[in-house]
Design an enzyme around this catalytic site. Sequence first.
Site, PDB file in Angstrom:
ATOM      1  CB  SER A 113      -0.968  -0.039   1.182  1.00  0.00           C
ATOM      2  OG  SER A 113      -1.859   1.033   1.095  1.00  0.00           O
ATOM      3  CG  HIS A 114       0.695   3.701   3.498  1.00  0.00           C
ATOM      4  ND1 HIS A 114      -0.096   2.648   3.873  1.00  0.00           N
ATOM      5  CD2 HIS A 114       1.429   4.020   4.579  1.00  0.00           C
ATOM      6  CE1 HIS A 114       0.131   2.355   5.135  1.00  0.00           C
ATOM      7  NE2 HIS A 114       1.057   3.170   5.596  1.00  0.00           N
ATOM      8  CG  ASP A 277      -2.833   4.083  -1.213  1.00  0.00           C
ATOM      9  OD1 ASP A 277      -3.665   3.946  -2.113  1.00  0.00           O
ATOM     10  OD2 ASP A 277      -2.750   3.300  -0.236  1.00  0.00           O
ATOM     11  CG  ASP A 279      -3.292  -0.383  -1.903  1.00  0.00           C
ATOM     12  OD1 ASP A 279      -3.075   0.787  -1.531  1.00  0.00           O
ATOM     13  OD2 ASP A 279      -3.936  -1.194  -1.219  1.00  0.00           O
ATOM     14  CG  ASP A 281      -6.339   1.223  -0.322  1.00  0.00           C
ATOM     15  OD1 ASP A 281      -5.374   2.015  -0.384  1.00  0.00           O
ATOM     16  OD2 ASP A 281      -6.334   0.197   0.396  1.00  0.00           O
ATOM     17  NE  ARG A 282      -3.513   4.677   3.204  1.00  0.00           N
ATOM     18  CZ  ARG A 282      -2.813   4.891   4.292  1.00  0.00           C
ATOM     19  NH1 ARG A 282      -2.262   6.083   4.495  1.00  0.00           N
ATOM     20  NH2 ARG A 282      -2.633   3.948   5.178  1.00  0.00           N
ATOM     21  CE  LYS A 376      -7.274   2.586   2.923  1.00  0.00           C
ATOM     22  NZ  LYS A 376      -6.988   1.345   3.648  1.00  0.00           N
TER      23      LYS A 376
HETATM   24  C1  VG1 Z   1      -2.837   2.552   8.426  1.00  0.00           C
HETATM   25  C2  VG1 Z   1      -3.999   3.497   8.648  1.00  0.00           C
HETATM   26  C3  VG1 Z   1      -5.311   2.737   8.590  1.00  0.00           C
HETATM   27  C4  VG1 Z   1      -5.413   1.995   7.256  1.00  0.00           C
HETATM   28  C5  VG1 Z   1      -4.199   1.113   7.077  1.00  0.00           C
HETATM   29  C6  VG1 Z   1      -4.169   0.436   5.726  1.00  0.00           C
HETATM   30  O1  VG1 Z   1      -2.803   1.584   9.451  1.00  0.00           O
HETATM   31  O2  VG1 Z   1      -3.863   4.175   9.864  1.00  0.00           O
HETATM   32  O3  VG1 Z   1      -6.379   3.634   8.759  1.00  0.00           O
HETATM   33  O4  VG1 Z   1      -6.577   1.212   7.207  1.00  0.00           O
HETATM   34  O5  VG1 Z   1      -3.008   1.881   7.187  1.00  0.00           O
HETATM   35  O6  VG1 Z   1      -4.233   1.368   4.702  1.00  0.00           O
HETATM   36  P1  VG1 Z   1      -1.784   1.694  10.692  1.00  0.00           P
HETATM   37  O7  VG1 Z   1      -1.983   0.424  11.468  1.00  0.00           O
HETATM   38  O8  VG1 Z   1      -0.436   1.871  10.112  1.00  0.00           O
HETATM   39  O9  VG1 Z   1      -2.211   2.920  11.454  1.00  0.00           O
HETATM   40  V1  VG1 Z   1      -3.459   1.050   3.260  1.00  0.00           V
HETATM   41  O10 VG1 Z   1      -3.905   2.202   2.218  1.00  0.00           O
HETATM   42  O11 VG1 Z   1      -1.902   0.855   3.786  1.00  0.00           O
HETATM   43  O12 VG1 Z   1      -4.026  -0.527   2.778  1.00  0.00           O
HETATM   44 CO    CO Z   2      -3.593   1.573   0.367  1.00  0.00          CO
END
Ligand code: VG1
Ligand code: CO
Length: 543
Positions: A113-114, A277, A279, A281-282, A376
């Site tokens: 993801s991010h 981001d 993948d 979803d953000r 998302k």
């Molecule tokens: C983070 C965010 C959370 C989100 C998750 C996955 O998690 O705070 O809100 O759902 O990333 O998003 P954490 O445990 O690091 O706070 V993504 O776009 O990385 O799939």
């Molecule tokens: Co993501």
Amino acid sequence: MNVQIIPSQAFADQKPGTSGLRKKVAVFQQPHYLENFVQSIFDSIDTPKGATLTLGGDGRYYNREAIQIILKMAAANGFGRVLVGQGGILSTPAASCIIRKYKTFGGIILSASHNPGGPKADFGVKYNIANGGPAPEKITEAIFARTKTISEYKILQSADINLDRVGSFKLGTMDVEVFDSVVPYLKLMESLFDFTRLKTLLSSDFRLCMDSLHAVTGPYAHAIFEERLGAPLGTVQNGVPLEDFGGGHPDPNLVYAHDLVEILFGPNAPDFGAASDGDGDRNMILGRHFFVNPSDSLAVLTANAHLVPGYQNGLAGVARSMPTSAAVDRVAAQLGIDCYETPTGWKFFGNLLDANKATLCGEESFGTGSNHIREKDGLWAVLFWLNIIAVRGESVEQIVRSHWQKFGRNYYSRHDYEEVDAARATEMVTLLRSSLGQMPGKKYGKYEVAYSDDFAYTDPIDGSVSENQGIRIGFTDGSRIVLRLSGTGTKGATLRLYVESYESDATRQDIETQAALQPLIQLAEEIAQIRHYTQREKPTVIT
Ligand code: VG1
Ligand code: CO
């Protein structure tokens, strides 16, 4: 079929976090590491013989190799068919769309993801269930348990598939369909939004700048904004997915999407800016010289949903993660619908969406989505905003400011301390947890503690309980401090501090966010000793 059974030894560190298993690429490249985890997924789900699997990823380094391995393992484990995104590409929302549309048994999405990508950066594996959403904790726990005892995995001996050509292939007796996921995703968006109006808006002098940060949304954004909606070429920037995201951090926030921020806050800025981001979803939404806090974004979408065709008949309810600001709660109250508060992570929204208790969901971390899928969805949020703008004919800033006037403003900020010492961070949380019982009634200057706890959630649909989801300290004036450790990082620990206060007075809604929250930020420091435990003078990222 030439199925091989390969002996292997269990790894102790394959516990999925907030969203899948994320590790450094080098960890995943260890012999049998990926294979053990994938076999543990297959062993933990009761796959009917001949079932279909959806497979793809965000295009980061190691995506293609991992897909070839997983295809051969799926064939050896009795899957009948796998739907693979062309070039190995599937955004997380597109994967969710495909799982639902073609009723596949589930899906594997390869993404961290991010988190950054490249040989020295991160890789990840997520498993989604048949409703298109992230596997709930019950399943991720079963997968983790299996990783601890696994001693072999099954894989087909066979040549690689050509992932770049759309078409049907055979791996042993299993069918592989390589397809372009942009079309089904675009069709889904057309069923929700007023594309005629959007086309008029984007062919007018309204200027949009979409930054895909060299991550997965590029192909989808080009097809939707430029080809389908007639926005000029160049509207989408950094639109070619790269294995290392161009060396950047594919996290759409004010720090990591700085090129976009400079454009939107610079001279002759466009009307609207957005980024997504790794993948897809953000989403980050910007107006001209204006940042929309994601918690506000969820509230604005909820308040204006009736203007959008897909939601014009009203919302069943809304849901937000616990650290997300209560801005949406006020809108829900006014609409007379329920508002659910869940732990962090999209997996907790799945049951509410399936049971039609919530229609829109959101998180403070730049995530918004709805019941159209079970993830998302970054581009969905952008289209939602554009649809509202097309109907209201107002700027992003006007829409947000009038929202505050009507509902009051929830000043809100998140401070991330990335990659700090894990032992110290854990010590801080443990200490805080032990002092929670004595806090209620305690006064800190003008603040009096109304409640303090470690958030626990009981799922209203299946009754499952999730504990230790974040420390909350709430004050009698409605403001609050939340602290939790991230479950997506791959190095050290990441501490997240969330602060929120409410302002109903319209003449006091224009204070700079950090200034407005300064007393609470100081109080968090006093209570949690953040500087001491993180050994940092200031946060890595402020949202
Ligand atoms: C983070 C965010 C959370 C989100 C998750 C996955 O998690 O705070 O809100 O759902 O990333 O998003 P954490 O445990 O690091 O706070 V993504 O776009 O990385 O799939
Ligand atoms: Co993501």
